[in-house]
Design an enzyme around this catalytic site. Structure first.
Site, mmCIF file in Angstrom:
data_model
loop_
_atom_site.group_PDB
_atom_site.id
_atom_site.type_symbol
_atom_site.label_atom_id
_atom_site.label_comp_id
_atom_site.label_asym_id
_atom_site.label_seq_id
_atom_site.Cartn_x
_atom_site.Cartn_y
_atom_site.Cartn_z
ATOM 1 N N HIS A 121 -23.640 1.599 -8.275
ATOM 2 C CA HIS A 121 -23.028 0.920 -9.200
ATOM 3 C C HIS A 121 -21.590 0.996 -9.285
ATOM 4 O O HIS A 121 -20.607 0.484 -10.073
ATOM 5 C CB HIS A 121 -23.624 1.251 -10.745
ATOM 6 C CG HIS A 121 -23.071 2.428 -11.243
ATOM 7 N ND1 HIS A 121 -23.747 3.713 -11.531
ATOM 8 C CD2 HIS A 121 -22.035 2.468 -12.002
ATOM 9 C CE1 HIS A 121 -23.074 4.482 -11.906
ATOM 10 N NE2 HIS A 121 -21.921 4.047 -12.483
ATOM 11 N N ASP A 167 -29.726 3.783 -7.468
ATOM 12 C CA ASP A 167 -28.495 3.782 -7.623
ATOM 13 C C ASP A 167 -27.745 4.694 -6.488
ATOM 14 O O ASP A 167 -27.403 6.075 -7.024
ATOM 15 C CB ASP A 167 -28.153 4.110 -9.029
ATOM 16 C CG ASP A 167 -26.489 4.026 -9.421
ATOM 17 O OD1 ASP A 167 -25.904 3.391 -8.466
ATOM 18 O OD2 ASP A 167 -26.375 4.183 -10.421
ATOM 19 N N SER A 265 -19.614 9.085 -12.402
ATOM 20 C CA SER A 265 -20.613 8.385 -11.648
ATOM 21 C C SER A 265 -20.334 8.559 -10.260
ATOM 22 O O SER A 265 -18.977 8.428 -9.793
ATOM 23 C CB SER A 265 -20.681 6.922 -12.080
ATOM 24 O OG SER A 265 -21.137 6.770 -13.310
HETATM 25 N N1 ARG Z 1 -22.490 5.193 -15.681
HETATM 26 C C1 ARG Z 1 -21.242 6.028 -15.886
HETATM 27 C C2 ARG Z 1 -19.951 5.811 -14.724
HETATM 28 O O1 ARG Z 1 -19.938 4.935 -14.201
HETATM 29 C C3 ARG Z 1 -21.373 7.420 -16.273
HETATM 30 C C4 ARG Z 1 -22.760 8.170 -16.003
HETATM 31 C C5 ARG Z 1 -23.009 9.262 -16.889
HETATM 32 N N2 ARG Z 1 -23.296 8.980 -18.023
HETATM 33 C C6 ARG Z 1 -23.899 10.138 -18.839
HETATM 34 N N3 ARG Z 1 -24.096 9.793 -20.237
HETATM 35 N N4 ARG Z 1 -24.378 11.155 -18.180
HETATM 36 O O2 ARG Z 1 -19.040 6.902 -14.748
#
Ligand code: ARG
Length: 315
Positions: A121, A167, A265
C-alpha cells in the site's frame, strides 16, 4: 528444509520418527499447516536416532551476514527514540528527498544488497522515489545516510486494497548500498509456522511515523517500541464490525498505548532468531484504525508466509 530432507531421503523410519517427535504437543497443527518443533540441543532426545538432515539446524538463514545489531542495550506511539543508526542498520525510509531532508512516505527494510521489503500500500498514491539507508535523525546534517533511487517495485500479485490482504512489496534499488550501509536483516526462516502470539518477548517495531493521532506528521528521529502480540482470533473479533478479515498471514499487535502509526507502514516488526542473536523481520507494518486505539490492534503482514515469494522475486 524438512521437506527437502524428505525429498532427499524419502520417508525412512528415522524421518518418520523425527516427524512424530516434531509434531508432539505443544507443536502440532496450525490451521492447515504442521508446526514442527526443532531439536533442542539442551535436552537429550528420548530416542537417540538422529537423522542426518532434519536435526541439523533446519532453520539456517541463507543470507551470509544478516540481522546483526551493533547495539548492546537491549519504542512510534508509546515508544522511545533510537540513539544509534547501527542498532537497526537495515531500517530504510521510502520517500522523496528534499535537499538534505526527505519526505517520509513509508518505512522499509533492507533484506540484501539490492532489495528492500515494504508494504504494497506504499504504492499507488504519492509513490516514493528513493530508499534512504543509514538514517537516524533526518534533521541532522550529517552525510552518513545514502539515498538510492528506486529502480523498480514488485507488488504482491494478490495485494487487495479492499481486503488489505497480502500487503507486501519488494523495491529494487538502482545500485547497491555502500559497504558500511549494506546491513540486511535476516528473513524469518526460524519462524515458519510458529504462532506469533507465542512470542512472549513481543515484536519490536521501528519507524519515522507519527506519534500523535491528531497531528499525523512523521518525526525526524527513528523510534522503536516493543508490542505485545495478540492472537489472530481475538484480533479478528475486534475487527468483526469492519469489512476486513484478519487471517494467519497477518500478525496483530499493540496495546492501546503502544502502536505504529501513519508513516510507519512498510517498516519491520523484528524479533530475534529463535536460535541466536540475529534479528529477523517477522512482520511488515500494514494497517490499523487510527493509532493506539484500545479497540483495534495494529495489523502486520506475516513475513514467514511469503518466504517463497520473496525468494522467487529477489533472484
Ligand atoms: N497504514 C498506515 C501507514 O500507511 C499506518 C499503519 C499502522 N497503523 C496502526 N494503527 N498500527 O503508515
Amino acid at each position: 528444509r524438512v521437506l527437502r530432507a524428505i525429498r532427499r531421503l524419502g520417508i525412512t523410519p528415522s524421518v518418520l520418527d523425527f516427524l512424530r517427535a516434531a509434531i508432539k504437543s505443544p507443536c502440532g497443527f496450525e490451521e492447515f499447516d504442521f508446526t514442527l518443533c526443532c531439536h533442542d540441543p539442551r535436552r537429550p532426545t528420548p530416542t537417540q536416532r538422529p537423522t542426518q538432515r532434519p536435526t541439523q539446524r533446519p532453520t539456517e538463514a541463507p543470507t551470509p551476514s544478516c540481522g546483526i545489531s551493533e547495539s548492546t542495550n537491549n519504542r512510534i506511539i508509546g515508544g522511545q527514540e533510537v540513539t544509534s543508526a547501527q542498532k537497526w542498520a537495515w531500517a530504510a525510509i521510502l520517500g522523496i528527498p528534499n535537499g538534505n531532508r526527505i519526505r517520509v512516505l513509508c518505512g522499509g527494510t533492507l533484506i540484501n544488497d539490492r532489495y528492500v521489503l515494504t508494504a504494497a500500500h506504499c504504492f499507488g498514491g504519492t509513490d516514493p522515489t528513493h530508499v534512504r539507508l543509514g538514517e537516524l535523525d533526518i534533521a541532522s546534517f550529517d552525510n552518513r545516510h545514502q539515498d538510492i533511487r528506486i529502480g523498480s517495485k514488485i507488488i504482491h500479485p494478490n495485494w487487495s486494497r479492499r481486503t488489505l490482504k497480502n500487503d507486501i512489496a519488494l523495491v529494487r534499488m538502482v545500485s547497491t548500498p555502500r559497504p558500511a550501509l549494506n546491513k540486511p536483516v535476516c528473513l524469518p526462516y526460524s519462524y515458519v509456522n510458529v504462532r506469533p502470539e507465542n512470542l512472549k518477548e513481543g515484536g519490536v517495531v521501528i519507524g519515522w511515523g507519527a506519534i500523535d493521532n491528531h497531528d499525523k506528521a512523521t518525526v525526524d528521529t527513528l523510534r522503536e517500541a516493543i508490542l505485545p502480540i495478540e492472537s489472530v482470533s481475538s484480533c479478528n473479533r475486534k475487527y468483526s464490525d469492519t469489512n476486513v478479515n484478519i487471517g494467519n498471514d497477518q500478525i496483530c499487535a499493540g496495546s492501546g498505548n503502544k502502536d505504529t502509526c501513519q508513516g510507519d507502514s512498510g517498516g519491520p516488526m523484528l524479533s530475534l532468531e529463535r536460535d541466536g542473536s540475529r534479528w529477523s523481520i517477522i512482520g511488515i507494518t500494514s494497517f490499523g484504525v487510527d493509532c493506539a486505539d484500545t479497540r483495534f490492534p495494529g495489523v502486520y503482514t506475516r513475513v514467514d508466509k511469503y518466504l517463497d515469494w520473496i525468494e522467487q522475486n529477489t533472484k
